[in-house]
Design a protein around this motif. Structure first.
Motif, PDB file in Angstrom:
ATOM      1  N   PHE A  42      68.060 -74.953-105.537  1.00 24.56           N
ATOM      2  CA  PHE A  42      66.649 -74.888-105.931  1.00 24.56           C
ATOM      3  C   PHE A  42      65.785 -75.238-104.726  1.00 24.56           C
ATOM      4  O   PHE A  42      66.060 -76.173-103.978  1.00 24.56           O
ATOM      5  N   GLY A  43      64.732 -74.464-104.518  1.00 27.00           N
ATOM      6  CA  GLY A  43      63.817 -74.706-103.416  1.00 27.00           C
ATOM      7  C   GLY A  43      64.173 -73.954-102.165  1.00 27.00           C
ATOM      8  O   GLY A  43      63.298 -73.628-101.365  1.00 27.00           O
ATOM      9  N   ALA A  44      65.458 -73.679-101.976  1.00 24.21           N
ATOM     10  CA  ALA A  44      65.878 -72.962-100.776  1.00 24.21           C
ATOM     11  C   ALA A  44      66.001 -71.464-101.036  1.00 24.21           C
ATOM     12  O   ALA A  44      65.579 -70.635-100.220  1.00 24.21           O
ATOM     13  N   GLY A  45      66.541 -71.127-102.205  1.00 22.77           N
ATOM     14  CA  GLY A  45      66.763 -69.712-102.482  1.00 22.77           C
ATOM     15  C   GLY A  45      67.813 -69.118-101.563  1.00 22.77           C
ATOM     16  O   GLY A  45      68.564 -69.845-100.909  1.00 22.77           O
ATOM     17  N   GLY A  46      67.876 -67.788-101.516  1.00 22.70           N
ATOM     18  CA  GLY A  46      68.832 -67.126-100.646  1.00 22.70           C
ATOM     19  C   GLY A  46      69.878 -66.344-101.412  1.00 22.70           C
ATOM     20  O   GLY A  46      69.748 -66.127-102.623  1.00 22.70           O
ATOM     21  N   PRO A  47      70.929 -65.924-100.721  1.00 20.40           N
ATOM     22  CA  PRO A  47      71.908 -65.023-101.348  1.00 20.40           C
ATOM     23  C   PRO A  47      72.925 -65.747-102.239  1.00 20.40           C
ATOM     24  O   PRO A  47      73.513 -66.745-101.836  1.00 20.40           O
ATOM     25  N   SER A  48      73.101 -65.211-103.440  1.00 19.25           N
ATOM     26  CA  SER A  48      74.216 -65.582-104.310  1.00 19.25           C
ATOM     27  C   SER A  48      75.183 -64.414-104.260  1.00 19.25           C
ATOM     28  O   SER A  48      74.820 -63.288-104.592  1.00 19.25           O
ATOM     29  N   THR A  49      76.414 -64.652-103.807  1.00 16.77           N
ATOM     30  CA  THR A  49      77.329 -63.550-103.513  1.00 16.77           C
ATOM     31  C   THR A  49      78.586 -63.586-104.379  1.00 16.77           C
ATOM     32  O   THR A  49      78.957 -64.625-104.920  1.00 16.77           O
ATOM     33  N   GLY A  50      79.229 -62.452-104.493  1.00 20.74           N
ATOM     34  CA  GLY A  50      80.479 -62.323-105.232  1.00 20.74           C
ATOM     35  C   GLY A  50      81.064 -60.936-105.021  1.00 20.74           C
ATOM     36  O   GLY A  50      80.519 -60.131-104.248  1.00 20.74           O
ATOM     37  N   ASP A  51      82.172 -60.655-105.682  1.00 20.84           N
ATOM     38  CA  ASP A  51      82.835 -59.359-105.585  1.00 20.84           C
ATOM     39  C   ASP A  51      83.032 -58.781-106.980  1.00 20.84           C
ATOM     40  O   ASP A  51      83.509 -59.491-107.885  1.00 20.84           O
ATOM     41  N   LEU A  52      82.678 -57.512-107.144  1.00 25.77           N
ATOM     42  CA  LEU A  52      82.963 -56.847-108.410  1.00 25.77           C
ATOM     43  C   LEU A  52      84.462 -56.858-108.667  1.00 25.77           C
ATOM     44  O   LEU A  52      85.266 -56.803-107.725  1.00 25.77           O
ATOM     45  N   GLN A  53      84.832 -56.921-109.939  1.00 25.51           N
ATOM     46  CA  GLN A  53      86.232 -56.723-110.274  1.00 25.51           C
ATOM     47  C   GLN A  53      86.637 -55.304-109.860  1.00 25.51           C
ATOM     48  O   GLN A  53      85.850 -54.359-109.966  1.00 25.51           O
ATOM     49  N   THR A  54      87.858 -55.172-109.364  1.00 28.63           N
ATOM     50  CA  THR A  54      88.321 -53.875-108.873  1.00 28.63           C
ATOM     51  C   THR A  54      88.292 -52.825-109.978  1.00 28.63           C
ATOM     52  O   THR A  54      88.747 -53.065-111.094  1.00 28.63           O
ATOM     53  N   LEU A  55      87.743 -51.674-109.635  1.00 27.26           N
ATOM     54  CA  LEU A  55      87.671 -50.538-110.556  1.00 27.26           C
ATOM     55  C   LEU A  55      88.685 -49.481-110.125  1.00 27.26           C
ATOM     56  O   LEU A  55      88.871 -49.239-108.930  1.00 27.26           O
ATOM     57  N   THR A  56      89.328 -48.858-111.083  1.00 22.43           N
ATOM     58  CA  THR A  56      90.267 -47.772-110.809  1.00 22.43           C
ATOM     59  C   THR A  56      89.769 -46.502-111.491  1.00 22.43           C
ATOM     60  O   THR A  56      89.545 -46.489-112.698  1.00 22.43           O
ATOM     61  N   VAL A  57      89.568 -45.465-110.708  1.00 21.29           N
ATOM     62  CA  VAL A  57      89.158 -44.160-111.233  1.00 21.29           C
ATOM     63  C   VAL A  57      90.360 -43.222-111.156  1.00 21.29           C
ATOM     64  O   VAL A  57      90.997 -43.110-110.109  1.00 21.29           O
ATOM     65  N   LYS A  58      90.670 -42.574-112.275  1.00 14.49           N
ATOM     66  CA  LYS A  58      91.755 -41.594-112.327  1.00 14.49           C
ATOM     67  C   LYS A  58      91.175 -40.237-112.720  1.00 14.49           C
ATOM     68  O   LYS A  58      90.590 -40.107-113.791  1.00 14.49           O
ATOM     69  N   ASP A  59      91.330 -39.274-111.848  1.00 14.68           N
ATOM     70  CA  ASP A  59      90.835 -37.921-112.097  1.00 14.68           C
ATOM     71  C   ASP A  59      92.029 -36.988-112.235  1.00 14.68           C
ATOM     72  O   ASP A  59      92.613 -36.540-111.251  1.00 14.68           O
ATOM     73  N   PHE A  60      92.418 -36.722-113.477  1.00 10.64           N
ATOM     74  CA  PHE A  60      93.569 -35.873-113.754  1.00 10.64           C
ATOM     75  C   PHE A  60      93.146 -34.576-114.443  1.00 10.64           C
ATOM     76  O   PHE A  60      93.913 -33.972-115.177  1.00 10.64           O
TER      77      PHE A  60
END
Length: 450
Positions: free
Chosen positions: A331-349
């Motif tokens: 609080f008061g400083a602000g700035g980036p809150s970071t993380g990684d999306l859960q891995t997504l798998t796309v299958k094109d069949f």
């Protein structure tokens, strides 16, 4: 004998949508998370029974058969937008007719075609076809189950019903024979219902075919609607992603409709398209509508024709988990809150020439006492890898803001042959303003695969 239709390539409108919650973001005190399972919006389809009148080939010397067909209609997208292309599968699990003669029929000599009846907000019909694929059929035995596929473009918002329609089984053994089966009291019961939503500016052009199959040199009637009034329309055959030499030019009427005949000679044809002008433009065209040319080339003496098939699959997406932990911000400083999306798998069949695009958009982050962090404060850095052996190559979207307008996470291009498996990730960053009220914040990220 009943028949089916091949599946045509997916057009750009065909989509599946998943929703994920960008979960709790705690400022100054706790961890934050991107949470919520992503899931496809799919409506349940139901098998239905309906009375059917089937006419065996005259050579069988038996009267028409009045029986009951059991069938089911399914779709790849139960919540499309106007302009989207929906792939329809018509599966006959219990045909009303059977092998009318004592002679056993060998494997892979039956080609089914049919119609799916549309009702509700968009009345009409969809031509469907199936591969030449069947197990051996003993003499006087029932015909085996079969599936047929086709596509249609959504042109109106609202509830659209889908019912099984007439079907035909074409057999190529010793001679070419047909067993047409018609719905006794049309329309048959509704098997599937989809709900379409409006999409201003969408391409609503559509085409329908008078038949889904023909011999080389046969003419097929092509009917179009919602093209530009009085425009010159090119109607052409498609062999996969490439156009054939089979073309016709017709002028649309004052309402944007037309009807013409196209002579199809190319045995490789898998579909028919129509577009304004002289070159294909997805924004000014419609199709491909599925069409199969029956190869009537006689075999040399003492030879046998071996028929195999590859069954087309679907375009799908899954994710490794339903929560992403993001870093806390003081609080008061602000700035980036970071993380990684859960891995997504796309299958094109699916097979065919169409690529895909995975996009995302996010709502504002809401916090305690009505506090809010604007959606434009969320950005990502996408990454995408392609599984070895995949025909397509995945490209990551550009790093930058996601926002409520949305951004591309990953995609593959159209090509002569497409498909494969792909892994998609992204680093996400929420730029938290200084002195944002302490507490948990959450937003909703929607991922759309088209």
């Amino acid at each position: 004998m009943p028949s089916a239709a091949p599946r045509s390539p997916r057009s750009a409108g065909r989509s599946r949508r998943w929703t994920a919650v960008l979960g709790v973001l705690a400022l100054a005190a706790g961890a934050s998370s991107l949470a919520a399972p992503a899931q496809a919006l799919v409506a349940a389809a139901a098998p239905v029974d309906f009375a059917t009148h089937c006419v065996p080939p005259p050579i069988a010397g038996i009267p028409p058969i009045d029986g009951t067909t059991t069938a089911q209609i399914t779709v790849d997208n139960a919540a499309p937008k106007v302009g989207d292309t929906v792939t329809v599968t018509y599966t006959v699990t219990k045909p009303a007719a059977g092998n009318p003669v004592d002679l056993a029929l060998p494997a892979d000599i039956m080609t089914p075609t049919g119609k799916v009846t549309l009702g509700g907000a968009q009345p009409g019909s969809v031509t469907v076809t199936g591969p030449k694929k069947n197990p051996p059929v003993p003499g006087k035995a029932p015909f085996p189950p079969f599936s047929m596929t086709g596509t249609f473009t959504v042109t109106a918002p609202g509830s659209i019903t889908l019912s099984p329609g007439d079907y035909n089984i074409h057999t190529s053994y010793i001679m070419e024979l047909d067993t047409p089966c018609t719905v006794t009291n049309p329309p048959a019961p509704v098997s599937e219902t989809i709900t379409a939503t409006d999409q201003p500016g969408a391409n609503e052009r559509t085409i329908t075919l008078g038949t889904a199959t023909g011999n080389p040199g046969d003419q097929v009637t092509v009917t179009g609607a919602k093209f530009a009034p009085n425009a010159d329309i090119t109607v052409a055959g498609r062999a996969g992603a490439a156009e054939t030499a089979d073309k016709a030019i017709v002028k649309a009427d004052a309402s944007g409709g037309f009807t013409t005949s196209l002579t199809v000679n190319d045995k490789a044809t898998t579909g028919i398209v129509a577009y304004e002008g002289t070159a294909w433009d997805a924004e000014k065209g419609a199709g491909p509508a599925a069409y199969t040319v029956i190869d009537d080339t006689p075999l040399p003496p003492g030879s046998q024709k071996l028929n195999a098939s590859v069954k087309a699959g679907t375009l799908s997406m899954s994710q490794a988990g339903d929560a992403v932990e993001m870093s806390a911000v003081d609080f008061g400083a602000g700035g980036p809150s970071t993380g990684d999306l859960q891995t997504l798998t796309v299958k094109d069949f699916r097979g065919g020439p169409a690529g895909w695009s995975l996009t995302g958009k996010v709502t504002d982050f809401t916090g305690p006492g009505g506090a809010k962090i604007d959606a434009g404060k969320l950005g990502w850095t996408p990454a995408c890898t392609t599984k070895p052996g995949s025909p397509s190559t995945c490209a990551a979207g550009s790093a930058g803001p996601v926002g409520s307008a949305g951004a591309t996470l990953a995609s593959t291009p159209d090509g002569a042959v497409t498909g494969g498996e792909f892994t998609v990730n992204a680093e996400v960053t929420l730029d938290v303003p200084a002195f944002s009220a302490p507490g948990a914040y959450s937003g909703v990220l929607t991922l759309t695969l088209t």
